[in-house]
Design a protein around this motif. Structure first.
Motif: not given
Length: 453
Positions: A164-174, A182-186, A214-220, A319-325
């Motif tokens: 789930d966290v990996d998927e959040i990292a992939q879509v977070y920017g958009s 709701g996804e992150v908080a739960g 997950l706490t970092y994502f809530l901070g963002r 770099c051109s790395m794939a998004p990470m959490p």
């Protein structure tokens, strides 16, 4: 005697459960006393609901009448209810860790000073050799070890949460922030609940990392909606988790978030200081992002040399790395975006005009460093490129900037709104009479003050 006992619903429930367990296990009070090492009268009073059993007796009964800790939980609830009713209230259930811990048997409290009751100690010594409770306690130790090794979350649960966290990292920017919150908080609440339990060191490392991410994502999310107080709080907790496990991407991402809060509240020296704290930490995924944030802060401070040096470090580390959490990577498009944005602060018209079109074109390709927010920053730098230099084109600048407002008015982060307002302030009074500029200024005036979720 029973009629005089104060009402205690949890104690009644405990007595009913104990009587049912005794029947199910084909045992009796005498055998329970023998197996647990407690006096028969103590066991009887607990089984018949006449008094709240001690924590030790409850734990021992949990071992000889296996029920997954239910006896201890009901015992703790009964103790809380007993004390609450004495005060005339029945409070909501509280965690056992919130409770007052009385002095142990053999400890005398007088004038806030604890001393040893020698009479009790002498009695304990006489009875120690005949304590049959040790088998029960050793069984408790075995079950505790099993709980620690098993952990309070299965590998399957942690695997799912990590995915789930990996998927959040992939879509977070958009992704829309309302959906993400709701996804992150739960998942964050689930992880925090797991962290309250006992687990092995390996499991705790996995859970702590998930908690930090997950706490970092809530901070963002808080930062992007202009809630800096919440952003600081989440960043502080995420930093605690990050440093506990020493995970570099998370450590650097938290520092970047803290730097961003300082930068966007015009505390530019603090923005640099937040990054300096993690200067000893390195990771190819985050090195360019840290350098980029240093560059923008130095530029605002008027330190042009350090700003340009940081931009060069950023480009070298990109770099051109794939998004990470954590933060998003800095690829070719982001390099151009940061160069053109910092150039505006440096008042370097040539640099803005060189890099802003490259950034816009780069984000159109939607590579690994694509985010909606940073692509909008690239467009705003491109709009500003029409206002710098000897021959400004204010109407073209207004047209380009208006495109950002019209394409996603309900999903703009506070940083993009700040860029929109910054662009509006760049128009001279004579430009305000131009229709395109006037329309843009009116659109800026209708923007909400903060961000949206």
């Amino acid at each position: 005697m029973e009629a005089e006992r104060q009402r205690n619903d949890a104690l009644d429930e405990l007595a009913t459960m104990l009587q049912s367990l005794i029947e199910d296990n084909a045992t009796n009070i005498s055998r329970l006393a023998e197996r647990t090492g407690f006096k028969r009268q103590q066991v009887s009073r607990a089984v018949n609901g006449r008094e709240v059993p001690s924590p030790d007796l409850s734990d021992a009964l949990d071992v000889v009448l296996p029920c997954g800790g239910a006896i201890r939980r009901l015992r703790d609830a009964a103790d809380r209810e007993k004390r609450a009713r004495r005060l005339g209230v029945v409070p909501p259930m509280r965690r056992p860790t919130d409770e007052y811990v009385p002095a142990a048997q053999g400890i005398v409290v007088s004038n806030d000073v604890r001393t040893i009751d020698q009479e009790v100690v002498s009695t304990n010594r006489r009875e120690f050799a005949a304590i049959p409770a040790l088998p029960a306690l050793s069984a408790l130790a075995a079950s505790t070890r099993q709980r620690i090794e098993t952990g309070s979350a299965s590998d399957r649960t942690l695997d799912e949460l990590e995915s789930d966290v990996d998927e959040i990292a992939q879509v977070y920017g958009s992704a829309p922030h309302l959906a993400l919150l709701g996804e992150v908080a739960g998942r964050w609440k689930q992880i925090e609940s797991i962290l309250d339990g006992r687990m092995s060191a390996g499991t705790r490392t996995r859970v702590t990392l998930l908690g930090g991410q997950l706490t970092y994502f809530l901070g963002r999310l808080a930062f992007n909606t202009n809630d800096f107080r919440s952003a600081r709080r989440f960043a502080g907790l995420a930093g605690t988790y990050a440093h506990e496990i020493g995970e570099p991407v998370l450590i650097m991402s938290v520092a970047a978030l803290q730097s961003s809060v300082a930068y966007h509240t015009q505390r530019y020296r603090q923005a640099v200081a937040a990054l300096s704290i993690v200067r000893h930490v390195r990771h190819p995924y985050m090195d360019a992002r840290i350098a980029a944030y240093e560059a923008r802060a130095y530029a605002k401070m008027g330190d042009h040399d350090n700003a340009r040096a940081a931009l060069n470090r950023m480009e070298a580390a990109s770099c051109s790395m794939a998004p990470m959490p954590g933060e998003t990577p800095v690829g070719p498009a982001a390099v151009a975006m940061f160069r053109s944005g910092v150039a505006i602060s440096l008042d370097d018209a040539d640099m803005v005009q060189e890099w802003a079109p490259i950034a816009v074109a780069g984000y159109r390709r939607k590579g690994s460093d694509f985010t909606v927010e940073e692509s909008q920053h690239a467009v705003m730098s491109y709009a500003s490129s029409y206002l710098v230099g000897p021959d400004p084109e204010p109407e073209e600048a207004a047209r380009v900037a208006m495109g950002v407002i019209s394409t996603a008015p309900d999903a703009l982060t506070h940083t993009v709104k700040a860029r929109l307002r910054q662009c509006a302030s760049s128009f001279s009074p004579t430009h305000h009479r131009l229709p395109a500029v006037a329309s843009y200024l009116e659109a800026c005036r209708t923007l909400p003050a903060g961000g949206t979720v």
